[in-house]
Each structure stands twice: as C-alpha cells, then as structure tokens.
Design a protein around this motif. Structure first.
Motif, PDB file in Angstrom:
ATOM      1  N   LEU A  28      83.989  47.113  69.416  1.00  0.00           N
ATOM      2  CA  LEU A  28      83.090  46.041  69.860  1.00  0.00           C
ATOM      3  C   LEU A  28      81.803  46.057  69.038  1.00  0.00           C
ATOM      4  O   LEU A  28      81.285  45.007  68.632  1.00  0.00           O
ATOM      5  CB  LEU A  28      82.799  46.223  71.360  1.00  0.00           C
ATOM      6  CG  LEU A  28      82.001  45.129  72.053  1.00  0.00           C
ATOM      7  CD1 LEU A  28      82.664  43.760  71.892  1.00  0.00           C
ATOM      8  CD2 LEU A  28      81.845  45.461  73.538  1.00  0.00           C
ATOM      9  N   ALA A  29      81.281  47.254  68.774  1.00  0.00           N
ATOM     10  CA  ALA A  29      80.042  47.375  67.988  1.00  0.00           C
ATOM     11  C   ALA A  29      80.248  46.867  66.564  1.00  0.00           C
ATOM     12  O   ALA A  29      79.372  46.197  65.998  1.00  0.00           O
ATOM     13  CB  ALA A  29      79.584  48.830  67.971  1.00  0.00           C
ATOM     14  N   ARG A  83      82.430  44.669  65.614  1.00  0.00           N
ATOM     15  CA  ARG A  83      82.715  43.232  65.686  1.00  0.00           C
ATOM     16  C   ARG A  83      81.475  42.409  65.989  1.00  0.00           C
ATOM     17  O   ARG A  83      81.469  41.201  65.797  1.00  0.00           O
ATOM     18  CB  ARG A  83      83.719  42.984  66.823  1.00  0.00           C
ATOM     19  CG  ARG A  83      85.103  42.681  66.397  1.00  0.00           C
ATOM     20  CD  ARG A  83      85.975  42.023  67.450  1.00  0.00           C
ATOM     21  NE  ARG A  83      85.641  42.108  68.843  1.00  0.00           N
ATOM     22  CZ  ARG A  83      86.206  42.941  69.720  1.00  0.00           C
ATOM     23  NH1 ARG A  83      87.091  43.811  69.307  1.00  0.00           N
ATOM     24  NH2 ARG A  83      85.882  42.910  70.995  1.00  0.00           N
ATOM     25  N   THR A  84      80.446  43.068  66.546  1.00  0.00           N
ATOM     26  CA  THR A  84      79.242  42.330  66.945  1.00  0.00           C
ATOM     27  C   THR A  84      78.535  41.824  65.694  1.00  0.00           C
ATOM     28  O   THR A  84      78.071  42.619  64.881  1.00  0.00           O
ATOM     29  CB  THR A  84      78.329  43.236  67.798  1.00  0.00           C
ATOM     30  OG1 THR A  84      79.052  43.621  68.967  1.00  0.00           O
ATOM     31  CG2 THR A  84      77.056  42.504  68.201  1.00  0.00           C
ATOM     32  N   GLY A 120      72.350  42.984  67.611  1.00  0.00           N
ATOM     33  CA  GLY A 120      72.675  42.954  69.028  1.00  0.00           C
ATOM     34  C   GLY A 120      72.776  44.339  69.607  1.00  0.00           C
ATOM     35  O   GLY A 120      72.304  45.325  69.019  1.00  0.00           O
ATOM     36  N   TRP A 121      73.406  44.408  70.751  1.00  0.00           N
ATOM     37  CA  TRP A 121      73.528  45.637  71.520  1.00  0.00           C
ATOM     38  C   TRP A 121      74.936  45.744  72.088  1.00  0.00           C
ATOM     39  O   TRP A 121      75.546  44.729  72.425  1.00  0.00           O
ATOM     40  CB  TRP A 121      72.535  45.610  72.702  1.00  0.00           C
ATOM     41  CG  TRP A 121      71.105  45.571  72.288  1.00  0.00           C
ATOM     42  CD1 TRP A 121      70.397  44.474  71.876  1.00  0.00           C
ATOM     43  CD2 TRP A 121      70.209  46.680  72.220  1.00  0.00           C
ATOM     44  NE1 TRP A 121      69.110  44.845  71.558  1.00  0.00           N
ATOM     45  CE2 TRP A 121      68.964  46.187  71.770  1.00  0.00           C
ATOM     46  CE3 TRP A 121      70.326  48.042  72.502  1.00  0.00           C
ATOM     47  CZ2 TRP A 121      67.855  47.011  71.588  1.00  0.00           C
ATOM     48  CZ3 TRP A 121      69.224  48.862  72.332  1.00  0.00           C
ATOM     49  CH2 TRP A 121      67.996  48.349  71.871  1.00  0.00           C
ATOM     50  N   VAL A 122      75.426  46.974  72.217  1.00  0.00           N
ATOM     51  CA  VAL A 122      76.683  47.212  72.909  1.00  0.00           C
ATOM     52  C   VAL A 122      76.381  48.106  74.105  1.00  0.00           C
ATOM     53  O   VAL A 122      75.590  49.060  73.999  1.00  0.00           O
ATOM     54  CB  VAL A 122      77.725  47.847  71.973  1.00  0.00           C
ATOM     55  CG1 VAL A 122      79.006  48.168  72.730  1.00  0.00           C
ATOM     56  CG2 VAL A 122      78.029  46.881  70.835  1.00  0.00           C
ATOM     57  N   ALA A 152      78.906  43.237  74.921  1.00  0.00           N
ATOM     58  CA  ALA A 152      78.055  43.107  73.736  1.00  0.00           C
ATOM     59  C   ALA A 152      77.082  41.967  73.987  1.00  0.00           C
ATOM     60  O   ALA A 152      77.447  40.955  74.594  1.00  0.00           O
ATOM     61  CB  ALA A 152      78.904  42.815  72.504  1.00  0.00           C
ATOM     62  N   THR A 153      75.841  42.143  73.561  1.00  0.00           N
ATOM     63  CA  THR A 153      74.857  41.072  73.692  1.00  0.00           C
ATOM     64  C   THR A 153      74.246  40.806  72.320  1.00  0.00           C
ATOM     65  O   THR A 153      74.118  41.717  71.507  1.00  0.00           O
ATOM     66  CB  THR A 153      73.744  41.429  74.692  1.00  0.00           C
ATOM     67  OG1 THR A 153      73.073  42.620  74.260  1.00  0.00           O
ATOM     68  CG2 THR A 153      74.293  41.639  76.093  1.00  0.00           C
ATOM     69  N   ALA A 154      73.900  39.560  72.069  1.00  0.00           N
ATOM     70  CA  ALA A 154      73.342  39.169  70.773  1.00  0.00           C
ATOM     71  C   ALA A 154      71.821  39.241  70.808  1.00  0.00           C
ATOM     72  O   ALA A 154      71.192  38.938  71.829  1.00  0.00           O
ATOM     73  CB  ALA A 154      73.771  37.750  70.421  1.00  0.00           C
TER      74      ALA A 154
END
Ligand SMILES: [Fe+2]
Length: 194
Positions: free
Chosen positions: A117-118, A120-121, A125-127, A141-143
């Motif tokens: 996920l990290a 792919r972000t 952003g943040w995981v 995940a947040t942008a």
C-alpha cells in the motif's frame, strides 16, 4: 493558545542507523515546525485559536486543515517510532498480535500488505494501521495531509510516506525506508491506541 511543536520522544540520533539524525532534524525541526508555525498564523484571530489541535483538524478546511492535520499526523508519527536499542522493531504481542492475526493472518502478512500500500501510494501521503468502529484492524492510505482523525477509524500506527521522510537517507527508495520503519516501529504505542 498557540499550538506547540511537541518535543521528540527520544534523542534526534536515537533512530540511527535506520533513520538519521539529519533526517530527524529536517523532518521535525523544519517540516513539522513549519506546519505548526503556519497553523498558528492561520488560527490567530479566529475561533480556532482557542481550540485543541484535534478539534482544529476536525473542523478546519483548506490551508488551515492541511497544516493542522500535518501537525497532528507528525506528532503521532514520532510516537510510532522507537529506537531499536530501546525496544523498537520486533514483533507485536498480546491483544494487538491477536487482532493482527485475525485481520491479516500474521504480522508478516501485515507488513507485506502495508508495504504494498505504501509503495502504491502516489506522491505524498500516509499509510495507517487503523481500528475500525466494529473493532477489527485494517490498512488505510491517505493523500497529502488527510488523516483518519476526520473519520470513524481509530489510527493505531502511521508511516509518513512523504519524500521528506526518507530522501536524505534513502533518496527515492521508498522500499528501503519502509525496511527502516519496521526496524524502529513502536508496537507498544500501536497497542496503546486500541
Ligand atoms: Fe512528514
């Protein structure tokens, strides 16, 4: 009531060799400080000036939200790390380990999915490892500055995947930074947030 830059919970060099003192200096002393300073400029003379940081994050929009959320996310992030010599890294135990087993099938699978996920972000952003309202664990995940604080998920653990978190130590190699992150992860802090 000005928002303060919280001190680091350890010495600036304590995360070495995984995360350098120089990275910590820039990340905490420049980036996080800039979010806090800008937030204080933005809230001056507004009703937000008397509010706690969490309430500003939940109530603000635009630049005020971005700076407040980044101030909160970073304060949370430093607590998610712990010097390897002081118990950082390793494996979770107790109720957290059980919840991870239930949700992901084990900590190794959690790490794999978290890393995917990290990686792919896209961009900054943040995981997060979060606890859903019904109690189960999940990844999110947040942008940019976005944070679970504005939703119903309870954040347990955060990894900052903005390039400023790793560029000095690992250049553009986010995967190498993720390895470093797991070497200094603070599972006790994650457990304490459940
Ligand atoms: Fe950051």
């Amino acid at each position: 009531m000005a928002i303060e830059l919280p001190p680091l919970p350890y010495e600036r060099s304590a995360l070495e060799p995984h995360i350098s003192a120089e990275t910590v200096d820039f990340h905490h002393g420049k980036h996080q400080r800039a979010y806090v300073d800008r937030l204080n400029e933005l809230i001056t003379g507004t009703p937000f000036a008397e509010m706690a940081l969490e309430d500003i994050v939940r109530g603000a929009q635009g630049a005020m939200f971005n700076n407040a959320a980044q101030a909160w996310n970073h304060a949370f992030y430093w607590q998610c790390l712990r010097p390897a010599a002081g118990g950082g890294g390793g494996e979770p135990t107790g109720a957290l380990a059980e919840a991870i087993d239930k949700a992901f099938g084990g900590v190794e699978a959690l790490r794999t999915q978290f890393d995917e996920l990290a990686l792919r972000t896209f961009g900054s952003g943040w995981v997060w490892l979060v606890q859903r309202a019904e109690g189960g664990l999940a990844l999110a995940a947040t942008a940019n500055a976005a944070t679970p604080l504005t939703g119903s998920d309870k954040p347990l653990l955060a990894c900052d995947v903005w390039e400023h978190a790793y560029y000095i130590d690992y250049r553009n190699a986010r995967a190498k930074y993720l390895e470093a992150f797991w070497n200094v992860v603070n599972w006790d802090f994650a457990a304490s947030n459940m």
